[in-house]
Design an enzyme around this catalytic site. Structure first.
Site, PDB file in Angstrom:
ATOM      1  N   CYS A 121     -18.404   2.861 -16.412  1.00  0.00           N
ATOM      2  CA  CYS A 121     -18.425   3.261 -17.677  1.00  0.00           C
ATOM      3  C   CYS A 121     -17.140   3.273 -18.416  1.00  0.00           C
ATOM      4  O   CYS A 121     -16.195   3.731 -17.971  1.00  0.00           O
ATOM      5  CB  CYS A 121     -19.316   4.660 -17.754  1.00  0.00           C
ATOM      6  SG  CYS A 121     -19.578   5.442 -19.419  1.00  0.00           S
ATOM      7  N   LEU A 122     -17.179   3.130 -19.729  1.00  0.00           N
ATOM      8  CA  LEU A 122     -15.807   3.089 -20.459  1.00  0.00           C
ATOM      9  C   LEU A 122     -15.194   4.585 -20.464  1.00  0.00           C
ATOM     10  O   LEU A 122     -14.106   4.757 -20.708  1.00  0.00           O
ATOM     11  CB  LEU A 122     -15.824   2.380 -21.709  1.00  0.00           C
ATOM     12  CG  LEU A 122     -16.143   0.894 -21.701  1.00  0.00           C
ATOM     13  CD1 LEU A 122     -16.633   0.267 -23.017  1.00  0.00           C
ATOM     14  CD2 LEU A 122     -15.306   0.140 -21.200  1.00  0.00           C
ATOM     15  N   GLN A 127     -19.840   7.365 -27.424  1.00  0.00           N
ATOM     16  CA  GLN A 127     -18.861   7.384 -26.729  1.00  0.00           C
ATOM     17  C   GLN A 127     -17.716   7.450 -27.563  1.00  0.00           C
ATOM     18  O   GLN A 127     -16.613   7.500 -27.286  1.00  0.00           O
ATOM     19  CB  GLN A 127     -18.883   6.361 -25.897  1.00  0.00           C
ATOM     20  CG  GLN A 127     -19.791   6.149 -24.691  1.00  0.00           C
ATOM     21  CD  GLN A 127     -19.674   4.944 -23.935  1.00  0.00           C
ATOM     22  OE1 GLN A 127     -20.508   4.068 -24.275  1.00  0.00           O
ATOM     23  NE2 GLN A 127     -18.787   4.910 -22.873  1.00  0.00           N
ATOM     24  N   HIS A 163     -28.472   2.519 -19.075  1.00  0.00           N
ATOM     25  CA  HIS A 163     -27.141   3.322 -19.101  1.00  0.00           C
ATOM     26  C   HIS A 163     -26.755   3.714 -20.501  1.00  0.00           C
ATOM     27  O   HIS A 163     -26.466   5.011 -20.872  1.00  0.00           O
ATOM     28  CB  HIS A 163     -26.041   2.391 -18.597  1.00  0.00           C
ATOM     29  CG  HIS A 163     -24.738   2.729 -18.449  1.00  0.00           C
ATOM     30  ND1 HIS A 163     -24.036   3.084 -17.350  1.00  0.00           N
ATOM     31  CD2 HIS A 163     -23.754   3.208 -19.581  1.00  0.00           C
ATOM     32  CE1 HIS A 163     -22.929   3.625 -17.591  1.00  0.00           C
ATOM     33  NE2 HIS A 163     -22.588   3.525 -18.978  1.00  0.00           N
ATOM     34  N   GLU A 164     -27.111   2.988 -21.568  1.00  0.00           N
ATOM     35  CA  GLU A 164     -26.827   3.008 -22.839  1.00  0.00           C
ATOM     36  C   GLU A 164     -27.687   4.032 -23.569  1.00  0.00           C
ATOM     37  O   GLU A 164     -27.248   4.850 -24.288  1.00  0.00           O
ATOM     38  CB  GLU A 164     -26.675   1.882 -23.843  1.00  0.00           C
ATOM     39  CG  GLU A 164     -25.703   0.990 -23.490  1.00  0.00           C
ATOM     40  CD  GLU A 164     -24.291   1.378 -23.099  1.00  0.00           C
ATOM     41  OE1 GLU A 164     -23.882   2.316 -23.447  1.00  0.00           O
ATOM     42  OE2 GLU A 164     -23.481   0.940 -22.253  1.00  0.00           O
ATOM     43  N   GLY A 212     -21.181  -2.882 -22.369  1.00  0.00           N
ATOM     44  CA  GLY A 212     -22.073  -1.898 -23.470  1.00  0.00           C
ATOM     45  C   GLY A 212     -21.278  -0.802 -24.119  1.00  0.00           C
ATOM     46  O   GLY A 212     -20.152  -0.071 -23.468  1.00  0.00           O
TER      47      GLY A 212
HETATM   48 NI    NI Z   1     -21.181   4.167 -20.233  1.00  0.00          NI
END
Ligand code: NI
Length: 165
Positions: free
Chosen positions: A93-94, A51, A135-136, A46
């Site tokens: 998370c990225l 981000q 989360h998104e 995701g």
């Molecule tokens: Ni994330």
């Protein structure tokens, strides 16, 4: 398509609240193409536009093992159907690379959103997707999964990431 730079916690731009999308055009499609390519380049499931420093209510998701079930959610809204039902998930998370924490979230929810054509959609996610959409959704509202853990743990993660830079 272009791989965009993913902002890392504690970058303050990750705290910006995304604005609703009003124009559903080729630029929006191109943005989501970039987002999918960026997400797949780091094996994510995701990615929210915030981000990559784009303050628009757009997120891309693909939780399928073969990475062939792309889901674009625009202007999402989440309704908690039964607040008493929750589930624990290990989340990463990225924007917080290398760190995973167990987060409790509502498990009985409904997601409303618009697709790339601006058409309204509604789904009742199950399992992993339930966690990912929340989360998104958090990202698009300037929140990160580390906001759900203790201040002490959050500070420890922040210090480690800052040191890595
Ligand atoms: Ni994330």
């Amino acid at each position: 398509m272009t791989i965009r730079k993913i902002l890392k916690f504690p970058d303050q731009d990750l705290r910006i609240k995304a604005k609703p999308v009003e124009t559903f055009d080729e630029d929006l499609k191109a943005l989501t193409d970039d987002m999918f390519e960026t997400m797949h380049s780091v094996n994510g499931i995701g990615l929210a536009a915030t981000q990559i420093g784009v303050a628009k209510q757009v997120a891309v998701i693909d939780i399928s093992p073969e990475k062939n079930e792309p889901l674009v959610i625009i202007n999402p809204e989440i309704k908690i159907l039964d607040p008493s039902k929750t589930a624990d998930y290990d989340e990463g998370c990225l924007s917080v690379p290398g760190f995973f924490e167990t987060i409790s979230r509502p498990s009985d929810i409904k997601l409303s959103y618009q697709d790339l054509n601006g058409k309204k959609q509604e789904i009742k996610p199950e399992g992993l997707l339930t966690k990912v959409v929340q989360h998104e959704f958090d990202h698009l509202n300037g929140r990160l999964f580390v906001d759900h853990i203790s201040e002490l743990k959050r500070r420890r993660i922040r210090n480690k990431i800052v040191k890595q830079k």
